[in-house]
Scaffold this motif. Structure first.
Motif, PDB file in Angstrom:
ATOM      1  N   CYS A   1       0.836  -1.205   0.000  1.00  0.00           N
ATOM      2  CA  CYS A   1       0.000   0.000   0.000  1.00  0.00           C
ATOM      3  C   CYS A   1       0.873   1.259   0.000  1.00  0.00           C
TER       4      CYS A   1
ATOM      5  N   MET B   1       1.392   3.666  -3.257  1.00  0.00           N
ATOM      6  CA  MET B   1       0.573   4.862  -3.016  1.00  0.00           C
ATOM      7  C   MET B   1       1.336   6.107  -3.491  1.00  0.00           C
TER       8      MET B   1
ATOM      9  N   ILE C   1       1.549   1.239   7.379  1.00  0.00           N
ATOM     10  CA  ILE C   1       0.270   1.691   6.835  1.00  0.00           C
ATOM     11  C   ILE C   1      -0.850   1.563   7.869  1.00  0.00           C
TER      12      ILE C   1
ATOM     13  N   ARG D   1      -1.918   4.575   9.989  1.00  0.00           N
ATOM     14  CA  ARG D   1      -2.805   5.628   9.447  1.00  0.00           C
ATOM     15  C   ARG D   1      -4.260   5.251   9.659  1.00  0.00           C
ATOM     16  N   VAL D   2      -4.552   3.980   9.435  1.00  0.00           N
ATOM     17  CA  VAL D   2      -5.926   3.506   9.629  1.00  0.00           C
ATOM     18  C   VAL D   2      -6.254   3.563  11.134  1.00  0.00           C
TER      19      VAL D   2
ATOM     20  N   MET E   1      -5.060   5.634  13.231  1.00  0.00           N
ATOM     21  CA  MET E   1      -5.260   7.040  13.611  1.00  0.00           C
ATOM     22  C   MET E   1      -6.693   7.467  13.317  1.00  0.00           C
ATOM     23  N   ARG E   2      -7.237   6.950  12.221  1.00  0.00           N
ATOM     24  CA  ARG E   2      -8.621   7.256  11.899  1.00  0.00           C
ATOM     25  C   ARG E   2      -9.529   6.725  13.016  1.00  0.00           C
TER      26      ARG E   2
ATOM     27  N   THR F   1      -5.766  -6.067   2.177  1.00  0.00           N
ATOM     28  CA  THR F   1      -6.203  -4.673   2.244  1.00  0.00           C
ATOM     29  C   THR F   1      -5.825  -4.190   3.638  1.00  0.00           C
ATOM     30  N   VAL F   2      -6.283  -2.998   4.004  1.00  0.00           N
ATOM     31  CA  VAL F   2      -5.992  -2.516   5.354  1.00  0.00           C
ATOM     32  C   VAL F   2      -7.206  -2.792   6.244  1.00  0.00           C
ATOM     33  N   HIS F   3      -7.061  -2.542   7.547  1.00  0.00           N
ATOM     34  CA  HIS F   3      -8.184  -2.742   8.464  1.00  0.00           C
ATOM     35  C   HIS F   3      -9.335  -1.800   8.129  1.00  0.00           C
TER      36      HIS F   3
ATOM     37  N   PRO G   1     -11.381   0.818   9.867  1.00  0.00           N
ATOM     38  CA  PRO G   1     -11.138   1.561  11.107  1.00  0.00           C
ATOM     39  C   PRO G   1     -12.130   1.174  12.219  1.00  0.00           C
TER      40      PRO G   1
ATOM     41  N   THR H   1      -4.074  11.472  -1.948  1.00  0.00           N
ATOM     42  CA  THR H   1      -3.485  10.137  -1.894  1.00  0.00           C
ATOM     43  C   THR H   1      -4.044   9.348  -3.056  1.00  0.00           C
ATOM     44  N   MET H   2      -3.158   8.877  -3.903  1.00  0.00           N
ATOM     45  CA  MET H   2      -3.597   8.143  -5.081  1.00  0.00           C
ATOM     46  C   MET H   2      -3.213   6.671  -4.951  1.00  0.00           C
ATOM     47  N   THR H   3      -4.174   5.799  -5.221  1.00  0.00           N
ATOM     48  CA  THR H   3      -3.864   4.369  -5.304  1.00  0.00           C
ATOM     49  C   THR H   3      -4.407   3.867  -6.636  1.00  0.00           C
TER      50      THR H   3
ATOM     51  N   VAL I   1      -4.288  12.811   4.598  1.00  0.00           N
ATOM     52  CA  VAL I   1      -5.204  11.683   4.393  1.00  0.00           C
ATOM     53  C   VAL I   1      -4.726  10.510   5.255  1.00  0.00           C
ATOM     54  N   LEU I   2      -5.621   9.948   6.043  1.00  0.00           N
ATOM     55  CA  LEU I   2      -5.247   8.792   6.866  1.00  0.00           C
ATOM     56  C   LEU I   2      -5.591   7.494   6.141  1.00  0.00           C
ATOM     57  N   TYR I   3      -6.886   7.247   5.968  1.00  0.00           N
ATOM     58  CA  TYR I   3      -7.310   6.009   5.294  1.00  0.00           C
ATOM     59  C   TYR I   3      -7.039   6.154   3.792  1.00  0.00           C
ATOM     60  N   PRO I   4      -6.208   5.267   3.220  1.00  0.00           N
ATOM     61  CA  PRO I   4      -5.732   5.525   1.863  1.00  0.00           C
ATOM     62  C   PRO I   4      -6.691   5.144   0.741  1.00  0.00           C
ATOM     63  N   TYR I   5      -7.644   4.271   1.038  1.00  0.00           N
ATOM     64  CA  TYR I   5      -8.509   3.761  -0.036  1.00  0.00           C
ATOM     65  C   TYR I   5      -9.837   4.516  -0.063  1.00  0.00           C
TER      66      TYR I   5
END
Lengths: 385, 205
Positions: A180, A184, A291, A294-295, A297-298, A369-371, A373, B35-37, B60-64
């Motif tokens: 990611c 990114m 990564i 960041r999730v 932190m959300r 994928t990521v978690h 939040p 943030t670009m994916t 941006v926190l959540y990237p997707y």
């Protein structure tokens, strides 16, 4: 010492993490890379192959990861700063030579852009499943350093740091990205060359007849001589004495392996690299890295909106693990939450140093994928009870 | 403010470049965050291309993407695959010669605008600039990024020898977008808020 002007792409860019990682290593003085390109790390060496000739460097695509991971070490002993780049399947193949680098104290960087595993797993999707391998992957006992970036900007900043730490402590440094972060694209600011600190190679000032390859001073890190400079060099993976000659007995094993650990453990404060947000006075602290931070932190923001006292502790340097920090933090909080894109790896260390003085809640995720939040939020709420 | 944007089409249309232009415009010119994916999976090899951007005025926190506010669909497959996920009341911008809205059992409940971008690109002499036409159209219709910033983004991303052509392409899409807005009477002049209640109309010409 500062970065060389011609190696630094000063300016503001919109680039991906892989590209930023390459630029960071170039800025830190890397002139050589050997690799066997693999998704999702290919862009790092692709970029390096384009850029290296402009800075007097060289990229060699080797026949496989074993070759890549030892070729780069040859280049280090020939005097260049070097790295290699891979992802999970290749990282496994490199383990033999990571141990060799640890044993021979060869300063270099192994970039692992983590993808879903085991085996070939998910080539184009993220995971953080190689974290324990970064710590314990090669056979035998050694201690090394692992940095984990969470944005393209950090892929630049921390890859500079990775090479600097490698040179300073003479260890292989693991640069643990993930798909990611690597793929990114975000804004990356690359400063002027004179603002970038670069750790020079620790070369010996002694004359060839006075030089002992593994003689150490106070910080337990030996000074280097390069091949072809008139020094008698013997570099071996066998247990060796100060001259570098094989000396295989329990006494020498104890002296050498203990020192390999101690040169890192002595620098524990310097290597406690974290980012803390609202940790003071928090009831619950989310500990995360890469990564996932960041999730996380959300989720922390969502929890704060609900009136919970939540802090975030991001591990930028995961290995060595910030033992002292966690020992001190654990008794002050109701719970420590650790989300990670694996089934629970670094949380084992978190539990070990929390030592029963607080609840430790793992939020595992198999990757791809990521978690969500909300999964992390749910764990925070559980921890706050 | 957080805006989620997806740009999708087929390989060769310049989906990724379009996303880069917008990302550049936001981060380097407007000093915002982007943030670009993008999809790298096997689906990206079969001709479908997609890029996702999260645009924000804070990091941006959540990237997707969770649910896109804006979808730029440059192919029928892009529309059928990603159309249903657009937020209600969001924007759907389509290449109108390539996308038939009734290809989905239910047309997404959002503001839909169409542009014959490929045809315009051919008129400009190079089919490949349709992506930049779409970026211009996007800037005019959604106001998510200013035209000045987008032009700077174009300048940053395209090779110098194609810059004039690409600026022309951008202007074409932008002006067409403005004209469409005026024509439809949805906005009295650019920059004014959308009049509510017209979301379900199909504004393709």
């Amino acid at each position: 010492m500062h970065a060389e002007k011609e190696s630094v792409l000063t300016g503001t860019h919109f680039i991906n993490g892989d590209t930023a990682c390459c630029e960071g290593l170039l800025a830190a003085g890397a002139k050589f890379a050997a690799g066997y390109p693999i998704t999702p790390s290919t862009e790092v060496v692709e970029r390096f192959a384009q850029r290296a000739p402009t800075v007097g460097g060289l990229f060699i695509q080797m026949e496989d990861e074993l070759a890549a991971s030892i070729t780069l070490q040859g280049m280090v002993w020939a005097g260049q700063k070097s790295f290699t780049v891979t992802s999970g399947p290749g990282y496994s193949l490199m383990m033999e030579h990571i141990g060799y680098a640890a044993m021979t104290e060869t300063p270099c960087v192994f970039v692992d852009v983590q993808r879903g595993g085991p085996s070939t797993g998910l080539p184009t999707l993220p995971a953080q499943g190689d974290m324990m391998q970064a710590r314990f992957g090669s056979h035998g006992d050694y201690s090394t350093i692992s940095l984990v970036p969470n944005s393209p900007q950090e892929c630049f900043d921390l890859s500079v740091k990775a090479l600097n730490l490698a040179e300073k402590f003479r260890v292989p440094v693991m640069f643990m990205m993930d798909e990611c972060v690597g793929h990114m694209t975000e804004k990356v600011v690359i400063p002027e060359a004179e603002e970038i600190e670069v750790q020079p190679r620790r070369r010996t000032s002694k004359k060839p007849d006075e030089y002992l390859a593994y003689e150490v001073g106070e910080d337990l890190v030996p000074e280097m001589a390069h091949a072809g400079e008139g020094y008698g060099l013997y570099v071996t993976g066998l247990t060796h004495d100060k001259k570098g000659y094989p000396l295989m007995n329990p006494k020498q094993q104890r002296e050498l392996v203990t020192r390999l650990f101690e040169k890192i453990s002595r620098a524990a404060d310097e290597l406690t690299i974290v980012e803390a947000d609202g940790v003071e006075g928090a009831d619950v602290v989310v500990v995360s890295y890469g990564i996932t931070s960041r999730v996380a932190m959300r989720a922390v923001h969502l929890a704060r909106e609900k009136g919970l006292k939540v802090g975030s502790l991001r591990l930028i340097c995961v290995w060595p693990f910030p033992e002292k920090l966690i020992r001190e933090l654990a008794p002050k909080v109701k719970a420590l939450i650790m989300p990670e894109l694996n089934m629970g790896q670094v949380v084992i260390e978190l539990e070990r140093f929390a030592a029963g003085r607080t609840k430790v809640i793992s939020v595992p995720h198999p990757g791809g994928t990521v978690h969500d939040p909300l999964e992390i939020l749910e764990a925070i709420e559980r921890g706050a009870q | 403010m957080l805006t989620e944007l997806r740009i999708a089409g087929f390989g060769g249309q310049g989906v990724i470049l379009a996303a880069h232009i917008i990302g550049n415009a936001i981060t380097l010119v407007e000093k915002g965050y982007a943030t670009m994916t993008q999809n790298y999976g096997p689906e990206a090899r079969g001709g479908a291309a997609s890029a996702a951007l999260v645009l924000s005025d804070e990091p941006v926190l959540y990237p997707y993407l969770t649910r896109p506010d804006i979808l730029i669909a440059m192919s029928l497959e892009a529309y059928t695959r990603y159309g249903p996920e657009v937020k209600e009341g969001g924007f759907l911008l389509v290449e109108e010669d390539l996308v038939q809205l009734d290809a989905l059992p239910q047309v997404p409940k959002c503001k839909i605008y169409g542009i014959p971008a490929t045809r315009f690109a051919e008129e400009l002499g190079k089919k490949m600039v349709l992506n930049v036409i779409m970026v211009g159209f996007f800037s005019a219709i959604t106001k998510a990024v200013s035209p000045e910033a987008c032009r700077a983004g174009v300048e940053h991303e395209v090779p110098k020898r194609f810059l004039d052509l690409n600026v022309k392409a951008f202007n074409k899409g932008y002006e067409y977008g403005l004209e469409l807005l005026t024509h439809q009477g949805e906005r009295t002049h650019p920059g004014e808020e959308m009049i509510p209640g017209l979301e379900l109309e199909n504004h393709t010409k």
